[in-house]
Design a protein around this motif. Structure first.
Motif, PDB file in Angstrom:
ATOM      1  N   GLN A 133      50.749  42.644  46.500  1.00  0.00           N
ATOM      2  CA  GLN A 133      49.958  42.336  47.682  1.00  0.00           C
ATOM      3  C   GLN A 133      50.848  41.761  48.792  1.00  0.00           C
ATOM      4  OE1 GLN A 133      46.911  43.145  48.079  1.00  0.00           O
ATOM      5  NE2 GLN A 133      45.887  43.213  46.074  1.00  0.00           N
ATOM      6  N   PRO A 134      50.539  41.885  50.059  1.00  0.00           N
ATOM      7  CA  PRO A 134      49.359  42.574  50.600  1.00  0.00           C
ATOM      8  C   PRO A 134      49.470  44.091  50.595  1.00  0.00           C
ATOM      9  CG  PRO A 134      50.709  41.759  52.392  1.00  0.00           C
ATOM     10  CD  PRO A 134      51.348  41.284  51.130  1.00  0.00           C
ATOM     11  N   SER A 138      39.341  46.524  45.054  1.00  0.00           N
ATOM     12  CA  SER A 138      40.633  46.491  45.753  1.00  0.00           C
ATOM     13  C   SER A 138      41.171  47.882  46.036  1.00  0.00           C
ATOM     14  CB  SER A 138      41.650  45.719  44.910  1.00  0.00           C
ATOM     15  OG  SER A 138      42.896  45.680  45.563  1.00  0.00           O
ATOM     16  N   HIS A 139      41.780  48.042  47.222  1.00  0.00           N
ATOM     17  CA  HIS A 139      42.426  49.317  47.546  1.00  0.00           C
ATOM     18  C   HIS A 139      43.792  49.410  46.889  1.00  0.00           C
ATOM     19  CE1 HIS A 139      39.396  50.733  50.238  1.00  0.00           C
ATOM     20  NE2 HIS A 139      39.375  49.550  50.844  1.00  0.00           N
ATOM     21  N   ILE A 140      44.344  48.259  46.562  1.00  0.00           N
ATOM     22  CA  ILE A 140      45.639  48.226  45.861  1.00  0.00           C
ATOM     23  C   ILE A 140      45.368  47.719  44.452  1.00  0.00           C
ATOM     24  CG2 ILE A 140      47.878  47.062  45.757  1.00  0.00           C
ATOM     25  CD1 ILE A 140      47.583  46.740  48.845  1.00  0.00           C
ATOM     26  N   PRO A 174      56.234  38.601  53.276  1.00  0.00           N
ATOM     27  CA  PRO A 174      55.608  37.935  54.426  1.00  0.00           C
ATOM     28  C   PRO A 174      54.894  36.613  54.084  1.00  0.00           C
ATOM     29  CG  PRO A 174      54.438  39.987  53.828  1.00  0.00           C
ATOM     30  CD  PRO A 174      55.737  39.978  53.084  1.00  0.00           C
ATOM     31  N   ARG A 175      54.325  36.496  52.905  1.00  0.00           N
ATOM     32  CA  ARG A 175      53.614  35.251  52.578  1.00  0.00           C
ATOM     33  C   ARG A 175      54.546  34.173  52.044  1.00  0.00           C
ATOM     34  NH1 ARG A 175      48.885  34.534  47.887  1.00  0.00           N
ATOM     35  NH2 ARG A 175      49.250  32.302  47.571  1.00  0.00           N
ATOM     36  N   PHE A 176      55.443  34.558  51.149  1.00  0.00           N
ATOM     37  CA  PHE A 176      56.255  33.550  50.459  1.00  0.00           C
ATOM     38  C   PHE A 176      57.624  33.322  51.105  1.00  0.00           C
ATOM     39  CE2 PHE A 176      53.166  34.886  47.280  1.00  0.00           C
ATOM     40  CZ  PHE A 176      52.768  33.668  46.741  1.00  0.00           C
ATOM     41  N   ASP A 177      58.001  34.203  52.037  1.00  0.00           N
ATOM     42  CA  ASP A 177      59.297  34.118  52.692  1.00  0.00           C
ATOM     43  C   ASP A 177      60.454  34.049  51.686  1.00  0.00           C
ATOM     44  OD1 ASP A 177      60.893  34.101  55.005  1.00  0.00           O
ATOM     45  OD2 ASP A 177      61.081  31.908  54.934  1.00  0.00           O
ATOM     46  N   ASP A 213      54.162  47.303  39.342  1.00  0.00           N
ATOM     47  CA  ASP A 213      53.418  46.665  40.441  1.00  0.00           C
ATOM     48  C   ASP A 213      52.136  46.002  39.947  1.00  0.00           C
ATOM     49  OD1 ASP A 213      54.930  47.686  42.929  1.00  0.00           O
ATOM     50  OD2 ASP A 213      54.625  49.476  41.699  1.00  0.00           O
ATOM     51  N   GLY A 214      52.049  44.705  40.111  1.00  0.00           N
ATOM     52  CA  GLY A 214      50.855  43.971  39.695  1.00  0.00           C
ATOM     53  C   GLY A 214      50.891  43.564  38.230  1.00  0.00           C
ATOM     54  N   THR A 215      51.872  44.067  37.492  1.00  0.00           N
ATOM     55  CA  THR A 215      51.999  43.714  36.067  1.00  0.00           C
ATOM     56  C   THR A 215      53.244  42.864  35.832  1.00  0.00           C
ATOM     57  OG1 THR A 215      50.842  45.713  35.369  1.00  0.00           O
ATOM     58  CG2 THR A 215      52.238  44.643  33.725  1.00  0.00           C
ATOM     59  N   LEU A 216      54.356  43.249  36.458  1.00  0.00           N
ATOM     60  CA  LEU A 216      55.588  42.464  36.316  1.00  0.00           C
ATOM     61  C   LEU A 216      55.932  41.717  37.600  1.00  0.00           C
ATOM     62  CD1 LEU A 216      57.892  44.905  34.277  1.00  0.00           C
ATOM     63  CD2 LEU A 216      56.421  43.071  33.408  1.00  0.00           C
TER      64      LEU A 216
END
Lengths: 337, 337
Positions: free
Chosen positions: B83-84, B304-306, B161-164, B76-79
């Motif tokens: 977010q969100p 960031s919380h995430i 949700p953002r990129f659909d 998560d966040g590396t590969l």
């Protein structure tokens, strides 16, 4: 699940032997190698070769793609010997002896007193609790790097009481050939043993050609910490996972994430992973090594305290799994034979 | 170690993109391919290529033999993006919604009520306990085969949700190239993620080219049982292992058995495996992805919380680890860009 002696106490270095080609007449252009030269001709050898031919033939309806060609093997009694006691127990005993000079109190304290006096009866009398204490004392309290070195040193110097050879020479030549043969056919080979992961990894990679990350076993807990600026993993005296019986399919799923299509074992401790392998959606092969050779190795099954093979033997017969008769199926047991 | 939200909630399917060769003039006989075409020229790209050249050159004193070329990557966040919210949380929420018709009581019971009403504030207010209940309810109580199918179906149909787009298209093209490049140089690549092992394995193998048995993550307990004659592994609502922070080096040692020489991460949760990698006996590379691109992806770090990146950022700077500036170092973020 309650840890049994089996699950706690297990233990080898050797040479990897490649297949010896059968000499061919010079007029024969195509070189035909026997992939399993230490296996006598017979139904088990034929079954192994037929199985591999079927699952690797992409024209066959029972073809299995390489990613799903997972082969799992028990270690003690399946890839190397386990008599007169699991080799990991010999390691634990030697370790206690090596540590004894720093622990004068052990002369009066069980189970250590029994170990130091070579009193196996008293050791067994100390029960499961005594044996767990023995293993925790000999296997925990150091960093993982230190423990790896301890195991590496032991396997290089300790000798088996009957054969007077390093323990990791007591591996089965026919099984080394089987591992090589499966890998040559794009199987990924794993060890799934009741023995300790960290007891096997330092030597098993070189002996079996199985990388450390493909060796699954029982484990104790560990802890990451920075000691005087140096990041270390320390071994804790607490059981983490018992990779035996019902634990074997759980270990397979956790570490491998696929149901195997080939399973090799030798005892009731391997029964559940046999059942798990047999119930997959692909064609599968379950192969039980039956210790029938009292001369070259040992003969034992239903009544044995080590590697008991009773329910597994019944199920193998009932289900038509392959039962390797060590005495008749193998023309060689150890590489040095 | 207390499980945090981070450690419990994480989550992707996509296409594997091979490297695009840079067009060469016809007169050039030797084809020169850029192994990292989505990486802009700069110190990070140069450092990666220099590192690989050194450790694979057997004439170099810092040569590392293939078996020891272990590369570990957070997920998560590396590969892929995180977010969100961790994508595994979206999975858990969708799963609860899918199960809701069988659970009318959830309309009045937290944290389920919050999920069904889309009330994120109330969900967060349910605290760690509420989130654990959410995860256990959505991730346990079925066989491993059933859960694999549930994840496979979700990843094929759910949209970010953002990129659909399916979540597993939100993987980083430069990191896919890096994985390919390392493997082409005989590195063995592993995922070591706080996310659930069984949430990743059904799709990550195809997306990243990393086999299931090389995917390490957090897990819940499982149990082997024979149900109506069928051997099954059932998922239990009990945490087994939290593969985050101090848990990451522990997970590396347990599953891989070697200290890595390459470590990729993006948050404080990856700091301990960076420290562990940095302290090995071989030359090593620690690479932190810094989320700096608020337009193409997201920009966040210390607050960031995430994927909080605070202590890790300090240590990366202090130790001279490679800090990838997503905005400047990557000419492409996602494969579809």
């Amino acid at each position: 699940m309650k840890p049994s002696l089996y699950t706690i106490l297990l233990a080898g270095t050797c040479l990897i032997f490649s297949c010896q080609p059968t000499p061919q007449p010079i007029t024969e252009q195509k070189e035909i190698k026997d992939p399993l030269p230490s296996w006598n001709e017979g139904s088990n050898k034929t079954a192994i070769i037929d199985f591999v031919n079927v699952v690797t033939d992409d024209q066959n309806p029972e073809y299995v793609k390489p990613l799903d060609r997972i082969a799992v093997f028990d270690n003690d009694g399946t890839l190397w010997s386990e008599q007169p006691a699991y080799f990991q127990l010999f390691f634990a005993i030697d370790r206690i002896k090596a540590m004894a000079s720093d622990h004068p109190e052990w002369n009066e304290q069980q189970p250590f007193k029994a170990v130091l006096e070579g009193d196996m009866k008293a050791l067994v009398a100390s029960g499961e609790r005594g044996l767990i204490e023995l293993v925790m004392t000999s296997h925990a309290g150091m960093t993982t790097d230190e423990f790896e070195q301890i195991v590496t040193d032991w396997i290089a110097t300790a000798k088996h009481p009957r054969f007077d050879k390093p323990y990791n020479q007591l591996v089965y030549q026919p099984m080394l050939e089987l591992l090589d043969y499966l890998r040559a056919n794009e199987f990924k080979t794993f060890i799934v043993s009741g023995g300790g992961i960290e007891f096997m990894r330092p030597w098993a990679e070189a002996v079996y050609g199985i990388p450390k990350d493909q060796i699954v076993g029982s484990s104790i807990k560990t802890k990451f910490e920075i000691k005087e600026g140096v990041p270390q993993i320390t071994r804790l005296p607490e059981l983490d996972f018992i990779d035996d019986k019902e634990g074997k399919p759980v270990g397979i799923w956790k570490f491998i994430g696929r149901r195997p299509i080939f399973c090799g074992g030798n005892s009731d401790g391997d029964l559940q992973m046999m059942q798990y392998t047999a119930s997959g959606k692909y064609k599968s092969m379950m192969l039980y090594v039956h210790h029938t050779d009292s001369v070259r190795e040992w003969a034992y099954d239903r009544q044995s305290h080590i590697g008991q093979f009773d329910k597994g033997l019944d199920e193998a017969k009932a289900n038509g799994w392959n039962l390797v008769n060590m005495k008749d199926d193998w023309n060689k047991v150890y590489p040095f034979d």
